[in-house]
Design a protein around this motif. Structure first.
Motif, PDB file in Angstrom:
ATOM      1  N   GLY A   1       2.538  -6.726  -4.316  1.00  0.00           N
ATOM      2  CA  GLY A   1       1.722  -7.445  -3.459  1.00  0.00           C
ATOM      3  C   GLY A   1       0.541  -7.018  -2.861  1.00  0.00           C
ATOM      4  N   ALA A   2       0.193  -7.318  -1.828  1.00  0.00           N
ATOM      5  CA  ALA A   2      -1.271  -6.997  -1.429  1.00  0.00           C
ATOM      6  C   ALA A   2      -1.279  -5.444  -1.143  1.00  0.00           C
ATOM      7  CB  ALA A   2      -1.367  -7.558   0.258  1.00  0.00           C
ATOM      8  N   SER A   3      -2.548  -4.764  -1.313  1.00  0.00           N
ATOM      9  CA  SER A   3      -2.693  -3.505  -1.136  1.00  0.00           C
ATOM     10  C   SER A   3      -2.672  -3.061   0.391  1.00  0.00           C
ATOM     11  CB  SER A   3      -4.117  -2.996  -1.442  1.00  0.00           C
ATOM     12  OG  SER A   3      -5.024  -3.643  -0.790  1.00  0.00           O
ATOM     13  N   CYS A   4      -1.862  -1.986   0.654  1.00  0.00           N
ATOM     14  CA  CYS A   4      -1.530  -1.364   1.997  1.00  0.00           C
ATOM     15  C   CYS A   4      -1.336   0.279   2.057  1.00  0.00           C
ATOM     16  CB  CYS A   4      -0.337  -1.973   2.214  1.00  0.00           C
ATOM     17  SG  CYS A   4       1.239  -1.896   1.440  1.00  0.00           S
ATOM     18  N   GLU A   5      -1.235   0.493   3.118  1.00  0.00           N
ATOM     19  CA  GLU A   5      -0.916   2.030   3.324  1.00  0.00           C
ATOM     20  C   GLU A   5       0.612   2.071   4.056  1.00  0.00           C
ATOM     21  OE1 GLU A   5      -2.170   6.066   5.774  1.00  0.00           O
ATOM     22  OE2 GLU A   5      -3.881   4.520   4.878  1.00  0.00           O
ATOM     23  N   ASP A   6       1.349   2.588   3.271  1.00  0.00           N
ATOM     24  CA  ASP A   6       3.020   2.807   3.741  1.00  0.00           C
ATOM     25  C   ASP A   6       3.242   4.249   3.714  1.00  0.00           C
ATOM     26  OD1 ASP A   6       5.551   1.612   4.329  1.00  0.00           O
ATOM     27  OD2 ASP A   6       5.937   2.298   2.378  1.00  0.00           O
TER      28      ASP A   6
ATOM     29  N   ALA B   1      -6.626   2.014  -9.363  1.00  0.00           N
ATOM     30  CA  ALA B   1      -5.422   1.806  -8.718  1.00  0.00           C
ATOM     31  C   ALA B   1      -5.652   1.399  -7.261  1.00  0.00           C
ATOM     32  CB  ALA B   1      -4.433   2.968  -8.501  1.00  0.00           C
ATOM     33  N   GLU B   2      -6.974   1.643  -6.824  1.00  0.00           N
ATOM     34  CA  GLU B   2      -7.224   1.538  -5.398  1.00  0.00           C
ATOM     35  C   GLU B   2      -7.366  -0.208  -4.995  1.00  0.00           C
ATOM     36  OE1 GLU B   2      -9.145   3.407  -7.533  1.00  0.00           O
ATOM     37  OE2 GLU B   2      -8.095   5.346  -6.874  1.00  0.00           O
ATOM     38  N   GLY B   3      -7.049  -0.266  -3.786  1.00  0.00           N
ATOM     39  CA  GLY B   3      -7.221  -1.754  -3.168  1.00  0.00           C
ATOM     40  C   GLY B   3      -7.033  -2.795  -4.381  1.00  0.00           C
ATOM     41  N   ASN B   4      -7.893  -3.609  -4.449  1.00  0.00           N
ATOM     42  CA  ASN B   4      -7.762  -4.850  -5.432  1.00  0.00           C
ATOM     43  C   ASN B   4      -8.431  -4.631  -6.870  1.00  0.00           C
ATOM     44  OD1 ASN B   4      -6.267  -6.253  -3.148  1.00  0.00           O
ATOM     45  ND2 ASN B   4      -8.086  -7.143  -2.571  1.00  0.00           N
ATOM     46  N   GLN B   5      -8.638  -3.467  -7.053  1.00  0.00           N
ATOM     47  CA  GLN B   5      -8.902  -3.256  -8.517  1.00  0.00           C
ATOM     48  C   GLN B   5      -8.174  -3.705  -9.740  1.00  0.00           C
ATOM     49  OE1 GLN B   5     -12.226  -2.601  -8.794  1.00  0.00           O
ATOM     50  NE2 GLN B   5     -12.036  -2.791  -6.497  1.00  0.00           N
ATOM     51  N   TRP B   6      -6.764  -3.661  -9.398  1.00  0.00           N
ATOM     52  CA  TRP B   6      -6.154  -4.238 -10.221  1.00  0.00           C
ATOM     53  C   TRP B   6      -6.361  -5.600 -11.201  1.00  0.00           C
ATOM     54  CZ3 TRP B   6      -3.015  -8.824 -10.677  1.00  0.00           C
ATOM     55  CH2 TRP B   6      -1.782  -8.621 -11.483  1.00  0.00           C
ATOM     56  N   LEU B   7      -7.104  -6.205 -10.376  1.00  0.00           N
ATOM     57  CA  LEU B   7      -7.416  -7.487 -10.622  1.00  0.00           C
ATOM     58  C   LEU B   7      -8.535  -7.408 -11.765  1.00  0.00           C
ATOM     59  CD1 LEU B   7      -8.146  -9.461  -7.372  1.00  0.00           C
ATOM     60  CD2 LEU B   7      -6.448  -9.900  -8.982  1.00  0.00           C
ATOM     61  N   ARG B   8      -8.951  -6.214 -12.169  1.00  0.00           N
ATOM     62  CA  ARG B   8     -10.130  -5.996 -13.053  1.00  0.00           C
ATOM     63  C   ARG B   8      -9.674  -5.967 -14.405  1.00  0.00           C
ATOM     64  NH1 ARG B   8     -15.477  -4.887 -11.461  1.00  0.00           N
ATOM     65  NH2 ARG B   8     -15.592  -4.577  -9.196  1.00  0.00           N
ATOM     66  N   THR B   9      -8.533  -5.458 -14.412  1.00  0.00           N
ATOM     67  CA  THR B   9      -8.007  -4.973 -15.982  1.00  0.00           C
ATOM     68  C   THR B   9      -6.341  -5.673 -16.013  1.00  0.00           C
ATOM     69  OG1 THR B   9      -6.870  -3.198 -14.645  1.00  0.00           O
ATOM     70  CG2 THR B   9      -8.827  -2.968 -16.071  1.00  0.00           C
ATOM     71  N   ALA B  10      -6.047  -6.593 -15.209  1.00  0.00           N
ATOM     72  CA  ALA B  10      -4.767  -7.507 -15.256  1.00  0.00           C
ATOM     73  C   ALA B  10      -4.940  -8.465 -16.386  1.00  0.00           C
ATOM     74  CB  ALA B  10      -4.419  -8.124 -14.024  1.00  0.00           C
TER      75      ALA B  10
ATOM     76  N   LEU C   1      -1.643   2.354  -1.538  1.00  0.00           N
ATOM     77  CA  LEU C   1      -0.895   1.476  -2.314  1.00  0.00           C
ATOM     78  C   LEU C   1      -1.776   0.239  -2.817  1.00  0.00           C
ATOM     79  CD1 LEU C   1       2.761   1.540  -0.890  1.00  0.00           C
ATOM     80  CD2 LEU C   1       1.978   2.754  -2.844  1.00  0.00           C
ATOM     81  N   GLY C   2      -2.132   0.334  -4.234  1.00  0.00           N
ATOM     82  CA  GLY C   2      -3.006  -0.882  -4.536  1.00  0.00           C
ATOM     83  C   GLY C   2      -2.194  -2.040  -5.058  1.00  0.00           C
ATOM     84  N   LEU C   3      -2.837  -3.265  -5.268  1.00  0.00           N
ATOM     85  CA  LEU C   3      -2.258  -4.396  -5.350  1.00  0.00           C
ATOM     86  C   LEU C   3      -1.351  -4.300  -6.470  1.00  0.00           C
ATOM     87  CD1 LEU C   3      -2.540  -7.647  -5.075  1.00  0.00           C
ATOM     88  CD2 LEU C   3      -4.436  -7.786  -6.820  1.00  0.00           C
ATOM     89  N   HIS C   4      -0.203  -5.050  -6.450  1.00  0.00           N
ATOM     90  CA  HIS C   4       0.750  -5.093  -7.415  1.00  0.00           C
ATOM     91  C   HIS C   4       1.447  -3.794  -8.125  1.00  0.00           C
ATOM     92  CE1 HIS C   4       1.339  -9.151  -6.883  1.00  0.00           C
ATOM     93  NE2 HIS C   4       0.301  -9.781  -7.389  1.00  0.00           N
ATOM     94  N   GLY C   5       0.859  -2.673  -7.637  1.00  0.00           N
ATOM     95  CA  GLY C   5       1.527  -1.446  -8.222  1.00  0.00           C
ATOM     96  C   GLY C   5       0.993  -1.159  -9.510  1.00  0.00           C
ATOM     97  N   ARG C   6       1.601  -0.002 -10.429  1.00  0.00           N
ATOM     98  CA  ARG C   6       1.168   0.465 -11.113  1.00  0.00           C
ATOM     99  C   ARG C   6       1.858  -0.023 -12.726  1.00  0.00           C
ATOM    100  NH1 ARG C   6      -1.792   4.975 -10.342  1.00  0.00           N
ATOM    101  NH2 ARG C   6      -1.794   5.799  -8.346  1.00  0.00           N
ATOM    102  N   TYR C   7       3.070  -0.725 -12.470  1.00  0.00           N
ATOM    103  CA  TYR C   7       3.650  -0.767 -13.868  1.00  0.00           C
ATOM    104  C   TYR C   7       2.826  -1.660 -15.092  1.00  0.00           C
ATOM    105  CZ  TYR C   7       7.147  -2.284 -17.088  1.00  0.00           C
ATOM    106  OH  TYR C   7       7.927  -2.639 -18.225  1.00  0.00           O
ATOM    107  N   HIS C   8       2.194  -2.509 -14.842  1.00  0.00           N
ATOM    108  CA  HIS C   8       1.388  -3.322 -15.585  1.00  0.00           C
ATOM    109  C   HIS C   8       0.502  -2.312 -16.694  1.00  0.00           C
ATOM    110  CE1 HIS C   8      -0.404  -6.817 -17.897  1.00  0.00           C
ATOM    111  NE2 HIS C   8      -1.416  -6.726 -17.366  1.00  0.00           N
TER     112      HIS C   8
END
Length: 340
Positions: free
Chosen positions: A111-116, A88-97, A121-128
Protein backbone atom coordinates in the motif's frame (compact mmCIF):
# COMPACT_ATOMS: atom_id res chain seq x y z
CA UNK A 1 -7.19 -35.92 -20.13
CA UNK A 2 -10.12 -34.02 -21.61
CA UNK A 3 -9.06 -32.19 -24.75
CA UNK A 4 -10.94 -30.99 -27.85
CA UNK A 5 -14.21 -32.30 -26.47
CA UNK A 6 -12.98 -35.84 -25.90
CA UNK A 7 -11.24 -37.91 -23.22
CA UNK A 8 -7.78 -39.12 -24.26
CA UNK A 9 -5.18 -41.45 -22.76
CA UNK A 10 -1.54 -40.44 -22.72
CA UNK A 11 -0.63 -42.94 -25.44
CA UNK A 12 -3.50 -41.81 -27.66
CA UNK A 13 -2.22 -38.24 -27.51
CA UNK A 14 1.43 -39.24 -28.00
CA UNK A 15 0.45 -41.23 -31.09
CA UNK A 16 -0.91 -38.08 -32.73
CA UNK A 17 1.99 -35.62 -32.20
CA UNK A 18 5.72 -35.52 -32.76
CA UNK A 19 6.21 -33.53 -29.55
CA UNK A 20 3.75 -32.70 -26.80
CA UNK A 21 4.52 -28.96 -27.16
CA UNK A 22 2.55 -29.08 -30.41
CA UNK A 23 -0.51 -29.07 -28.17
CA UNK A 24 0.60 -27.67 -24.81
CA UNK A 25 3.69 -27.15 -22.70
CA UNK A 26 6.31 -24.83 -21.26
CA UNK A 27 8.74 -22.60 -23.14
CA UNK A 28 11.35 -20.12 -21.89
CA UNK A 29 12.34 -16.98 -23.75
CA UNK A 30 14.07 -13.65 -23.05
CA UNK A 31 13.10 -10.10 -24.11
CA UNK A 32 15.80 -8.35 -26.12
CA UNK A 33 14.87 -4.67 -26.41
CA UNK A 34 13.64 -1.64 -24.50
CA UNK A 35 13.21 -1.68 -20.74
CA UNK A 36 12.05 -5.29 -21.04
CA UNK A 37 15.49 -6.39 -22.26
CA UNK A 38 16.84 -9.24 -20.15
CA UNK A 39 13.48 -10.15 -18.62
CA UNK A 40 13.01 -13.93 -18.61
CA UNK A 41 9.60 -15.41 -19.43
CA UNK A 42 8.22 -18.91 -19.01
CA UNK A 43 5.19 -19.40 -21.23
CA UNK A 44 2.58 -21.96 -20.19
CA UNK A 45 0.03 -23.27 -22.72
CA UNK A 46 -2.70 -25.59 -21.47
CA UNK A 47 -3.95 -26.64 -24.89
CA UNK A 48 -7.51 -25.79 -23.87
CA UNK A 49 -7.26 -22.06 -24.62
CA UNK A 50 -5.43 -20.64 -21.61
CA UNK A 51 -1.87 -19.38 -21.97
CA UNK A 52 0.16 -17.15 -19.66
CA UNK A 53 3.70 -15.85 -19.17
CA UNK A 54 5.43 -16.26 -15.80
CA UNK A 55 8.30 -13.82 -15.15
CA UNK A 56 11.11 -15.21 -12.93
CA UNK A 57 12.83 -11.82 -13.28
CA UNK A 58 9.94 -10.27 -11.36
CA UNK A 59 9.21 -12.63 -8.50
CA UNK A 60 7.50 -15.33 -10.61
CA UNK A 61 4.60 -12.96 -11.14
CA UNK A 62 2.39 -13.47 -14.21
CA UNK A 63 2.46 -11.07 -17.15
CA UNK A 64 0.23 -11.47 -20.22
CA UNK A 65 -2.58 -14.04 -19.95
CA UNK A 66 -4.77 -15.01 -22.89
CA UNK A 67 -7.85 -17.15 -23.50
CA UNK A 68 -7.95 -18.64 -27.01
CA UNK A 69 -5.51 -15.93 -28.08
CA UNK A 70 -7.56 -13.06 -26.64
CA UNK A 71 -6.10 -11.16 -23.65
CA UNK A 72 -7.86 -11.28 -20.29
CA UNK A 73 -5.17 -9.42 -18.32
CA UNK A 74 -4.17 -5.75 -18.29
CA UNK A 75 -0.74 -4.50 -19.33
CA UNK A 76 0.62 -1.29 -17.79
CA UNK A 77 2.28 1.35 -20.00
CA UNK A 78 5.62 0.33 -18.46
CA UNK A 79 5.59 -3.09 -20.11
CA UNK A 80 7.57 -5.76 -18.27
CA UNK A 81 10.30 -3.32 -17.24
CA UNK A 82 13.44 -5.05 -15.97
CA UNK A 83 13.81 -4.81 -12.16
CA UNK A 84 17.11 -2.95 -12.59
CA UNK A 85 15.01 0.14 -13.38
CA UNK A 86 13.12 -0.11 -10.08
CA UNK A 87 13.19 2.88 -7.72
CA UNK A 88 11.98 2.04 -4.23
CA UNK A 89 11.27 5.54 -2.94
CA UNK A 90 7.77 6.98 -2.59
CA UNK A 91 5.48 6.11 -5.46
CA UNK A 92 8.24 5.26 -7.97
CA UNK A 93 6.95 1.66 -8.02
CA UNK A 94 4.39 3.02 -10.52
CA UNK A 95 7.17 3.60 -13.09
CA UNK A 96 8.10 -0.08 -13.42
CA UNK A 97 5.04 -2.04 -12.25
CA UNK A 98 4.17 -4.38 -15.13
CA UNK A 99 0.49 -4.98 -14.68
CA UNK A 100 -0.12 -8.35 -16.23
CA UNK A 101 -2.34 -10.93 -14.62
CA UNK A 102 -0.57 -10.85 -11.24
CA UNK A 103 1.67 -8.41 -9.40
CA UNK A 104 2.51 -9.59 -5.88
CA UNK A 105 2.82 -6.78 -3.32
CA UNK A 106 4.85 -7.31 -0.14
CA UNK A 107 6.52 -9.02 1.62
CA UNK A 108 6.98 -6.51 4.43
CA UNK A 109 5.09 -3.52 3.01
CA UNK A 110 1.85 -3.13 1.03
CA UNK A 111 0.00 0.00 0.00
CA UNK A 112 0.82 3.68 0.46
CA UNK A 113 4.41 4.78 0.95
CA UNK A 114 5.12 5.69 4.56
CA UNK A 115 7.72 5.78 7.33
CA UNK A 116 7.38 3.06 9.94
CA UNK A 117 9.70 2.73 12.93
CA UNK A 118 12.25 4.95 11.19
CA UNK A 119 12.19 2.94 7.96
CA UNK A 120 11.05 4.60 4.73
CA UNK A 121 8.82 2.28 2.77
CA UNK A 122 7.82 2.72 -0.86
CA UNK A 123 4.50 1.96 -2.48
CA UNK A 124 3.57 -1.76 -2.44
CA UNK A 125 6.95 -3.04 -1.30
CA UNK A 126 9.82 -4.70 -3.16
CA UNK A 127 8.49 -8.13 -4.09
CA UNK A 128 7.36 -7.41 -7.67
CA UNK A 129 10.87 -6.21 -8.53
CA UNK A 130 12.83 -9.05 -6.91
CA UNK A 131 14.13 -11.85 -9.16
CA UNK A 132 13.39 -15.44 -8.18
CA UNK A 133 16.03 -18.05 -7.40
CA UNK A 134 16.20 -21.83 -7.92
CA UNK A 135 13.59 -21.57 -10.67
CA UNK A 136 12.34 -24.86 -12.03
CA UNK A 137 9.91 -25.38 -14.93
CA UNK A 138 8.79 -28.94 -15.58
CA UNK A 139 6.05 -31.03 -17.17
CA UNK A 140 5.15 -34.35 -15.57
CA UNK A 141 2.67 -37.10 -16.38
CA UNK A 142 0.47 -38.66 -13.74
CA UNK A 143 -1.09 -41.58 -15.57
CA UNK A 144 -3.17 -39.86 -18.31
CA UNK A 145 -2.89 -36.30 -16.93
CA UNK A 146 -0.02 -33.93 -17.71
CA UNK A 147 0.79 -31.19 -15.20
CA UNK A 148 2.99 -28.17 -15.87
CA UNK A 149 4.61 -26.61 -12.83
CA UNK A 150 6.87 -23.60 -12.28
CA UNK A 151 8.52 -23.12 -8.90
CA UNK A 152 11.15 -20.97 -7.24
CA UNK A 153 12.18 -18.89 -4.23
CA UNK A 154 11.99 -15.13 -3.69
CA UNK A 155 13.99 -13.63 -0.82
CA UNK A 156 13.44 -10.24 0.78
CA UNK A 157 16.35 -9.62 3.14
CA UNK A 158 18.40 -6.91 4.78
CA UNK A 159 21.43 -6.87 7.07
CA UNK A 160 20.07 -6.09 10.55
CA UNK A 161 16.58 -6.23 9.02
CA UNK A 162 13.90 -8.76 8.13
CA UNK A 163 14.55 -12.03 6.32
CA UNK A 164 11.47 -13.42 4.61
CA UNK A 165 11.48 -16.09 1.93
CA UNK A 166 8.55 -16.95 -0.33
CA UNK A 167 8.45 -20.35 -2.03
CA UNK A 168 6.08 -20.23 -5.01
CA UNK A 169 4.55 -22.97 -7.14
CA UNK A 170 2.37 -22.18 -10.17
CA UNK A 171 0.71 -25.12 -11.89
CA UNK A 172 -1.79 -25.95 -14.65
CA UNK A 173 -2.97 -29.16 -16.28
CA UNK A 174 -3.19 -29.84 -19.98
CA UNK A 175 -6.82 -29.61 -21.07
CA UNK A 176 -7.81 -27.48 -18.07
CA UNK A 177 -8.08 -23.68 -18.07
CA UNK A 178 -7.01 -23.24 -14.44
CA UNK A 179 -4.00 -21.64 -12.74
CA UNK A 180 -3.19 -22.77 -9.20
CA UNK A 181 -0.78 -20.65 -7.15
CA UNK A 182 0.64 -22.03 -3.90
CA UNK A 183 2.91 -19.82 -1.81
CA UNK A 184 4.65 -20.42 1.50
CA UNK A 185 6.32 -17.53 3.33
CA UNK A 186 8.87 -18.31 6.05
CA UNK A 187 10.65 -16.03 8.49
CA UNK A 188 14.27 -17.09 7.96
CA UNK A 189 15.52 -14.70 10.64
CA UNK A 190 15.69 -14.85 14.41
CA UNK A 191 13.48 -11.91 15.28
CA UNK A 192 9.79 -11.24 14.79
CA UNK A 193 9.18 -9.72 11.34
CA UNK A 194 6.20 -7.77 9.92
CA UNK A 195 4.60 -9.53 6.97
CA UNK A 196 2.20 -7.93 4.51
CA UNK A 197 1.06 -9.50 1.25
CA UNK A 198 -1.47 -8.60 -1.44
CA UNK A 199 -2.15 -10.51 -4.66
CA UNK A 200 -2.78 -7.78 -7.24
CA UNK A 201 -4.73 -9.54 -10.03
CA UNK A 202 -5.34 -7.24 -13.00
CA UNK A 203 -8.11 -7.85 -15.53
CA UNK A 204 -8.53 -5.78 -18.68
CA UNK A 205 -10.09 -5.36 -22.14
CA UNK A 206 -11.80 -7.17 -23.81
CA UNK A 207 -12.83 -9.22 -20.77
CA UNK A 208 -13.83 -5.84 -19.36
CA UNK A 209 -16.50 -4.18 -21.48
CA UNK A 210 -19.65 -2.23 -20.70
CA UNK A 211 -21.70 -5.40 -20.27
CA UNK A 212 -19.19 -7.07 -17.93
CA UNK A 213 -20.42 -7.79 -14.41
CA UNK A 214 -18.36 -8.49 -11.31
CA UNK A 215 -20.00 -10.62 -8.61
CA UNK A 216 -18.74 -10.48 -5.03
CA UNK A 217 -19.94 -12.39 -1.96
CA UNK A 218 -19.29 -9.77 0.71
CA UNK A 219 -21.30 -8.89 3.81
CA UNK A 220 -20.10 -5.30 3.69
CA UNK A 221 -18.42 -3.02 1.15
CA UNK A 222 -16.75 0.23 2.14
CA UNK A 223 -14.71 2.76 0.13
CA UNK A 224 -11.13 3.53 1.05
CA UNK A 225 -11.77 7.25 0.52
CA UNK A 226 -14.68 9.01 2.23
CA UNK A 227 -15.73 10.87 -0.93
CA UNK A 228 -16.06 7.65 -2.96
CA UNK A 229 -19.52 6.27 -3.62
CA UNK A 230 -20.06 2.51 -3.52
CA UNK A 231 -22.56 2.81 -6.36
CA UNK A 232 -21.93 0.39 -9.25
CA UNK A 233 -18.82 -1.23 -7.78
CA UNK A 234 -19.95 -4.48 -9.44
CA UNK A 235 -20.42 -2.94 -12.89
CA UNK A 236 -18.06 -1.81 -15.63
CA UNK A 237 -18.23 1.11 -18.07
CA UNK A 238 -16.71 2.66 -21.17
CA UNK A 239 -13.34 4.45 -20.78
CA UNK A 240 -13.61 7.89 -19.17
CA UNK A 241 -10.62 10.24 -19.19
CA UNK A 242 -12.00 12.09 -16.15
CA UNK A 243 -12.50 8.98 -14.03
CA UNK A 244 -10.59 8.87 -10.74
CA UNK A 245 -9.56 5.50 -9.34
CA UNK A 246 -11.78 3.98 -6.66
CA UNK A 247 -10.72 1.49 -4.02
CA UNK A 248 -13.17 -0.66 -2.06
CA UNK A 249 -12.73 -2.97 0.91
CA UNK A 250 -14.90 -6.10 0.90
CA UNK A 251 -15.36 -7.31 4.46
CA UNK A 252 -16.26 -10.81 5.69
CA UNK A 253 -16.92 -12.47 2.34
CA UNK A 254 -19.45 -15.29 2.64
CA UNK A 255 -17.45 -17.09 -0.03
CA UNK A 256 -13.85 -16.07 -0.85
CA UNK A 257 -14.33 -15.84 -4.60
CA UNK A 258 -15.13 -13.35 -7.36
CA UNK A 259 -16.82 -13.96 -10.73
CA UNK A 260 -16.06 -11.67 -13.68
CA UNK A 261 -18.51 -12.37 -16.50
CA UNK A 262 -18.66 -11.02 -20.04
CA UNK A 263 -21.61 -12.31 -22.09
CA UNK A 264 -20.08 -11.04 -25.35
CA UNK A 265 -16.41 -11.99 -25.14
CA UNK A 266 -14.88 -11.93 -28.67
CA UNK A 267 -14.03 -15.50 -29.63
CA UNK A 268 -13.89 -17.65 -32.78
CA UNK A 269 -15.03 -14.81 -35.05
CA UNK A 270 -18.09 -14.10 -32.90
CA UNK A 271 -18.88 -13.60 -29.24
CA UNK A 272 -19.59 -15.96 -26.35
CA UNK A 273 -20.08 -15.98 -22.59
CA UNK A 274 -16.75 -16.10 -20.72
CA UNK A 275 -16.29 -16.09 -16.96
CA UNK A 276 -13.15 -15.69 -14.89
CA UNK A 277 -13.42 -17.04 -11.34
CA UNK A 278 -10.82 -16.12 -8.72
CA UNK A 279 -10.87 -18.11 -5.49
CA UNK A 280 -8.60 -18.05 -2.44
CA UNK A 281 -8.30 -19.19 1.17
CA UNK A 282 -9.78 -16.62 3.55
CA UNK A 283 -7.99 -18.20 6.52
CA UNK A 284 -4.71 -16.53 5.57
CA UNK A 285 -6.08 -13.89 3.15
CA UNK A 286 -9.03 -12.46 5.10
CA UNK A 287 -9.24 -9.15 3.21
CA UNK A 288 -10.33 -8.36 -0.33
CA UNK A 289 -9.38 -5.08 -1.98
CA UNK A 290 -11.01 -3.95 -5.22
CA UNK A 291 -9.31 -1.39 -7.47
CA UNK A 292 -11.71 0.04 -10.06
CA UNK A 293 -10.07 2.19 -12.71
CA UNK A 294 -11.93 2.40 -16.07
CA UNK A 295 -10.03 5.56 -16.96
CA UNK A 296 -8.99 6.15 -20.56
CA UNK A 297 -5.56 4.65 -21.24
CA UNK A 298 -5.69 2.59 -18.05
CA UNK A 299 -8.99 0.66 -17.97
CA UNK A 300 -8.20 -2.00 -15.38
CA UNK A 301 -9.95 -3.91 -12.62
CA UNK A 302 -7.83 -5.03 -9.69
CA UNK A 303 -9.06 -7.95 -7.57
CA UNK A 304 -6.69 -8.20 -4.62
CA UNK A 305 -6.90 -10.83 -1.86
CA UNK A 306 -4.65 -9.72 1.02
CA UNK A 307 -3.75 -10.05 4.69
CA UNK A 308 -3.94 -6.25 5.09
CA UNK A 309 -5.44 -3.04 3.74
CA UNK A 310 -3.60 -0.60 1.47
CA UNK A 311 -2.86 2.31 3.82
CA UNK A 312 0.74 1.19 4.31
CA UNK A 313 2.58 -0.52 7.14
CA UNK A 314 2.51 2.46 9.50
CA UNK A 315 -1.29 2.62 9.32
CA UNK A 316 -1.60 -1.15 9.67
CA UNK A 317 0.55 -1.07 12.80
CA UNK A 318 -1.47 1.79 14.30
CA UNK A 319 -4.72 -0.08 13.62
CA UNK A 320 -3.34 -3.10 15.45
CA UNK A 321 -3.81 -5.33 12.40
CA UNK A 322 -0.19 -5.70 11.27
CA UNK A 323 0.70 -9.38 10.83
CA UNK A 324 4.01 -10.66 12.23
CA UNK A 325 5.87 -13.90 11.57
CA UNK A 326 7.92 -15.24 14.43
CA UNK A 327 11.38 -16.77 13.83
CA UNK A 328 10.99 -19.93 11.77
CA UNK A 329 7.23 -19.44 11.40
CA UNK A 330 5.58 -20.13 8.04
CA UNK A 331 2.27 -19.18 6.48
CA UNK A 332 0.69 -20.72 3.37
CA UNK A 333 -1.44 -19.08 0.66
CA UNK A 334 -3.43 -20.69 -2.14
CA UNK A 335 -5.22 -18.95 -5.02
CA UNK A 336 -7.00 -20.47 -8.02
CA UNK A 337 -8.06 -18.78 -11.27
CA UNK A 338 -10.37 -20.56 -13.68
CA UNK A 339 -11.60 -19.55 -17.15
CA UNK A 340 -14.82 -20.99 -18.48
Amino acid sequence: MDLYGKAWSRREIEARVGKMEQIAGIKRFVAIEGKDAGVVYIQVRTGAGLSYNVTPSKGLDISLAEYHGVPISWQSPNGDAHPSYYEAEGNQWLRTASGGLLMTCGLMQVGASCEDKGERLGLHGRYHHTPAEQVCARSTWQEDEMEMCISGLVNETSIFGGRLQLAREISSRVGDNTILIKDEVRNMGFESCPHMILYHFNFGFPLLMEETRIQFYSDQVSPRDQDTSIHAYGEWQAPDAAYLERVYYHESPKKPLVHISNPHFPLHGGTTQVQATLQWSSQTLPNLVQWKMPGSGTHVLGIEPANCHVGGRKEERERGTLVFLEPGETVKYEIRLNLS
